[in-house]
Motif scaffolding. Structure first.
Motif, PDB file in Angstrom:
ATOM      1  N   TYR A  97       0.869  -1.065  -0.011  1.00  7.98           N
ATOM      2  CA  TYR A  97      -0.031   0.046  -0.026  1.00  7.98           C
ATOM      3  C   TYR A  97       0.896   1.197   0.014  1.00  7.98           C
ATOM      4  O   TYR A  97       1.987   1.149   0.674  1.00  7.98           O
ATOM      5  N   HIS A  98       0.397   2.038  -0.750  1.00 12.25           N
ATOM      6  CA  HIS A  98       0.954   3.568  -0.684  1.00 12.25           C
ATOM      7  C   HIS A  98      -0.124   4.669  -1.055  1.00 12.25           C
ATOM      8  O   HIS A  98      -0.852   4.387  -1.789  1.00 12.25           O
ATOM      9  N   PRO A  99      -0.181   5.647  -0.388  1.00 14.27           N
ATOM     10  CA  PRO A  99      -1.216   6.677  -0.509  1.00 14.27           C
ATOM     11  C   PRO A  99      -1.295   7.104  -1.944  1.00 14.27           C
ATOM     12  O   PRO A  99      -2.564   7.489  -2.326  1.00 14.27           O
ATOM     13  N   CYS A 100      -0.134   7.249  -2.812  1.00 15.80           N
ATOM     14  CA  CYS A 100      -0.147   7.714  -3.912  1.00 15.80           C
ATOM     15  C   CYS A 100      -0.156   6.753  -5.114  1.00 15.80           C
ATOM     16  O   CYS A 100       0.261   7.106  -6.180  1.00 15.80           O
ATOM     17  N   GLN A 101      -0.321   5.698  -4.780  1.00 14.25           N
ATOM     18  CA  GLN A 101      -0.232   4.531  -5.761  1.00 14.25           C
ATOM     19  C   GLN A 101      -1.098   4.948  -6.882  1.00 14.25           C
ATOM     20  O   GLN A 101      -0.868   4.607  -8.078  1.00 14.25           O
ATOM     21  N   GLN A 102      -2.568   5.435  -6.882  1.00 11.27           N
ATOM     22  CA  GLN A 102      -3.461   5.573  -8.056  1.00 11.27           C
ATOM     23  C   GLN A 102      -2.752   6.624  -8.856  1.00 11.27           C
ATOM     24  O   GLN A 102      -2.824   6.521 -10.079  1.00 11.27           O
ATOM     25  N   THR A 152      11.522   7.693  -6.752  1.00  8.37           N
ATOM     26  CA  THR A 152      12.698   8.201  -6.795  1.00  8.37           C
ATOM     27  C   THR A 152      12.981   8.252  -5.231  1.00  8.37           C
ATOM     28  O   THR A 152      14.319   8.427  -4.876  1.00  8.37           O
ATOM     29  N   ARG A 153      12.243   8.390  -4.241  1.00  7.21           N
ATOM     30  CA  ARG A 153      12.391   8.281  -2.900  1.00  7.21           C
ATOM     31  C   ARG A 153      12.669   7.104  -2.170  1.00  7.21           C
ATOM     32  O   ARG A 153      13.166   6.940  -1.126  1.00  7.21           O
ATOM     33  N   VAL A 154      12.515   6.013  -3.009  1.00  3.73           N
ATOM     34  CA  VAL A 154      12.927   4.546  -2.633  1.00  3.73           C
ATOM     35  C   VAL A 154      14.491   4.350  -2.836  1.00  3.73           C
ATOM     36  O   VAL A 154      14.848   4.974  -3.931  1.00  3.73           O
ATOM     37  N   SER A 155      15.190   3.799  -1.997  1.00  3.36           N
ATOM     38  CA  SER A 155      16.668   3.601  -2.100  1.00  3.36           C
ATOM     39  C   SER A 155      16.850   2.513  -3.467  1.00  3.36           C
ATOM     40  O   SER A 155      16.085   1.963  -3.747  1.00  3.36           O
ATOM     41  N   ARG A 156      18.135   2.798  -3.803  1.00  4.70           N
ATOM     42  CA  ARG A 156      18.483   1.683  -4.880  1.00  4.70           C
ATOM     43  C   ARG A 156      17.983   0.149  -4.470  1.00  4.70           C
ATOM     44  O   ARG A 156      17.474  -0.386  -5.123  1.00  4.70           O
ATOM     45  N   ILE A 157      18.481  -0.162  -3.316  1.00  7.34           N
ATOM     46  CA  ILE A 157      17.929  -1.360  -2.526  1.00  7.34           C
ATOM     47  C   ILE A 157      17.666  -0.816  -1.252  1.00  7.34           C
ATOM     48  O   ILE A 157      18.076  -0.577  -0.359  1.00  7.34           O
ATOM     49  N   GLN A 158      16.256  -0.980  -1.112  1.00  5.19           N
ATOM     50  CA  GLN A 158      15.639  -0.602   0.235  1.00  5.19           C
ATOM     51  C   GLN A 158      15.621  -1.566   1.280  1.00  5.19           C
ATOM     52  O   GLN A 158      16.112  -1.516   2.305  1.00  5.19           O
ATOM     53  N   PHE A 159      15.252  -2.894   1.117  1.00  3.65           N
ATOM     54  CA  PHE A 159      15.416  -3.800   1.881  1.00  3.65           C
ATOM     55  C   PHE A 159      15.533  -5.360   1.306  1.00  3.65           C
ATOM     56  O   PHE A 159      15.338  -5.616  -0.186  1.00  3.65           O
ATOM     57  N   ASN A 198      17.445  -4.191   6.315  1.00  2.00           N
ATOM     58  CA  ASN A 198      17.404  -2.787   5.827  1.00  2.00           C
ATOM     59  C   ASN A 198      18.655  -2.584   5.125  1.00  2.00           C
ATOM     60  O   ASN A 198      19.794  -2.540   5.534  1.00  2.00           O
ATOM     61  N   MET A 199      18.421  -2.212   3.653  1.00  5.28           N
ATOM     62  CA  MET A 199      19.551  -2.076   2.858  1.00  5.28           C
ATOM     63  C   MET A 199      19.790  -0.471   2.552  1.00  5.28           C
ATOM     64  O   MET A 199      20.586  -0.138   1.713  1.00  5.28           O
ATOM     65  N   SER A 200      18.676   0.336   3.154  1.00  5.66           N
ATOM     66  CA  SER A 200      18.863   1.776   2.858  1.00  5.66           C
ATOM     67  C   SER A 200      19.678   2.561   4.067  1.00  5.66           C
ATOM     68  O   SER A 200      19.498   2.533   5.036  1.00  5.66           O
ATOM     69  N   LYS A 201      20.630   3.463   3.458  1.00  8.42           N
ATOM     70  CA  LYS A 201      21.351   4.224   4.230  1.00  8.42           C
ATOM     71  C   LYS A 201      20.572   5.565   4.839  1.00  8.42           C
ATOM     72  O   LYS A 201      20.803   5.992   6.020  1.00  8.42           O
ATOM     73  N   LYS A 202      19.512   5.886   4.116  1.00  7.20           N
ATOM     74  CA  LYS A 202      18.781   6.954   4.334  1.00  7.20           C
ATOM     75  C   LYS A 202      17.442   6.735   5.110  1.00  7.20           C
ATOM     76  O   LYS A 202      17.183   7.691   5.986  1.00  7.20           O
ATOM     77  N   THR A 203      16.757   5.752   5.066  1.00  5.44           N
ATOM     78  CA  THR A 203      15.265   5.344   5.221  1.00  5.44           C
ATOM     79  C   THR A 203      15.396   4.507   6.150  1.00  5.44           C
ATOM     80  O   THR A 203      16.094   3.151   6.185  1.00  5.44           O
ATOM     81  N   LYS A 204      14.857   4.473   7.461  1.00  5.80           N
ATOM     82  CA  LYS A 204      14.809   3.235   8.418  1.00  5.80           C
ATOM     83  C   LYS A 204      13.714   2.385   8.152  1.00  5.80           C
ATOM     84  O   LYS A 204      12.875   3.024   7.592  1.00  5.80           O
ATOM     85  N   LEU A 205      13.723   1.254   8.524  1.00  3.20           N
ATOM     86  CA  LEU A 205      12.685   0.449   8.015  1.00  3.20           C
ATOM     87  C   LEU A 205      12.132  -0.151   9.567  1.00  3.20           C
ATOM     88  O   LEU A 205      12.790  -0.380  10.410  1.00  3.20           O
ATOM     89  N   ILE A 206      10.797  -0.016   9.503  1.00  3.33           N
ATOM     90  CA  ILE A 206      10.232  -0.485  10.781  1.00  3.33           C
ATOM     91  C   ILE A 206       9.328  -1.859  10.379  1.00  3.33           C
ATOM     92  O   ILE A 206       8.712  -2.006   9.386  1.00  3.33           O
ATOM     93  N   ILE A 213       3.884  -6.042   9.668  1.00  4.54           N
ATOM     94  CA  ILE A 213       3.661  -4.921   8.881  1.00  4.54           C
ATOM     95  C   ILE A 213       5.129  -4.415   8.647  1.00  4.54           C
ATOM     96  O   ILE A 213       5.433  -3.930   9.761  1.00  4.54           O
ATOM     97  N   ILE A 214       5.583  -4.126   7.519  1.00  2.72           N
ATOM     98  CA  ILE A 214       6.840  -3.605   7.414  1.00  2.72           C
ATOM     99  C   ILE A 214       6.560  -2.119   6.837  1.00  2.72           C
ATOM    100  O   ILE A 214       5.583  -1.933   5.704  1.00  2.72           O
ATOM    101  N   CYS A 215       7.308  -1.159   7.385  1.00  4.23           N
ATOM    102  CA  CYS A 215       7.096   0.349   6.823  1.00  4.23           C
ATOM    103  C   CYS A 215       8.363   1.126   6.400  1.00  4.23           C
ATOM    104  O   CYS A 215       9.301   0.905   7.158  1.00  4.23           O
ATOM    105  N   PHE A 216       8.368   1.908   5.607  1.00  2.00           N
ATOM    106  CA  PHE A 216       9.202   2.864   5.294  1.00  2.00           C
ATOM    107  C   PHE A 216       8.800   4.056   4.609  1.00  2.00           C
ATOM    108  O   PHE A 216       8.058   3.715   3.561  1.00  2.00           O
ATOM    109  N   GLY A 217       8.912   5.138   4.852  1.00  2.00           N
ATOM    110  CA  GLY A 217       8.355   6.248   4.109  1.00  2.00           C
ATOM    111  C   GLY A 217       7.019   6.194   4.275  1.00  2.00           C
ATOM    112  O   GLY A 217       6.270   5.962   5.449  1.00  2.00           O
ATOM    113  N   ASP A 218       6.141   6.253   3.144  1.00  2.00           N
ATOM    114  CA  ASP A 218       4.710   6.233   3.242  1.00  2.00           C
ATOM    115  C   ASP A 218       4.411   4.823   2.721  1.00  2.00           C
ATOM    116  O   ASP A 218       2.944   4.483   2.792  1.00  2.00           O
TER     117      ASP A 218
END
Length: 186
Positions: free
Chosen positions: A21-26, A64-71, A90-98, A117-122
């Protein structure tokens, strides 16, 4: 004996169901490269990578807000056990993975709970493991959620919402149940 009786026992396959799920998927169609139509086999010795780089990641998120390799997810068998598990890193240096309520920094890893549930960004991903016996491969089955996964899992929520509208927790209802208190108790 018939051919049915002589046939080998069919081996079940571990399947990892992932609901995205992502709020901007549509509008942005960030999941357009994911195959939601059928199960996909992944060899047991492969690491399933999720991210933006289609040369490295098996599962591409077009954002573009997702890392090259996120997880990444690694399939393995526990020592001295027949149980199969997944490890998430977690393979992202910028975003924490919950993962549920556990926050993973860069290169941190944990065992993936059988349902979490896995979350990162939105992004919100509901992961559910369906156990199997095969040691050679596992399957992934991707799904697309129409409503936020956190909202779906937590409704109806009895948690009070602060006046500022920001909840103090990523998972306001997980693992908590209403507690009945007599009004005369303190």
């Amino acid at each position: 004996m018939t051919s049915f009786e002589e046939a080998g026992t069919e081996e079940t396959v571990t399947c990892l169901h992932l609901t995205f799920y992502h709020p901007c998927q549509q509008d942005k169609m960030m999941f357009r490269c994911l195959n939601f139509r059928k199960r996909e086999q992944v060899r047991a010795d492969e690491m399933a990578k999720f991210g933006r780089d289609s040369n490295v990641c098996r599962y591409n998120l077009m954002d573009t807000r997702v890392s090259r390799i996120q997880f990444s997810l690694q399939f393995y068998r526990k020592l001295n056990s027949s149980d199969f598990c997944f490890e998430i890193k977690n393979m992202s240096k910028k975003t924490k993975l919950i993962v549920d309520q556990t926050e993973l920094g860069y290169l941190n890893k944990i065992d993936l709970p059988w349902k979490c549930i896995i979350c990162f960004g939105d992004y919100q991903i509901l992961a559910e493991i369906q156990e199997g016996e095969s040691m050679d491969y596992f399957e992934t089955h991707l799904h697309l959620a129409e409503v936020p996964i956190l909202q779906e899992r937590c409704l109806p929520s009895l948690q009070p919402i602060p006046e500022n509208g920001i909840s103090s927790s990523w998972f306001p209802c997980q693992g908590k149940s209403p507690i009945e208190i007599d009004e005369n108790e303190s």
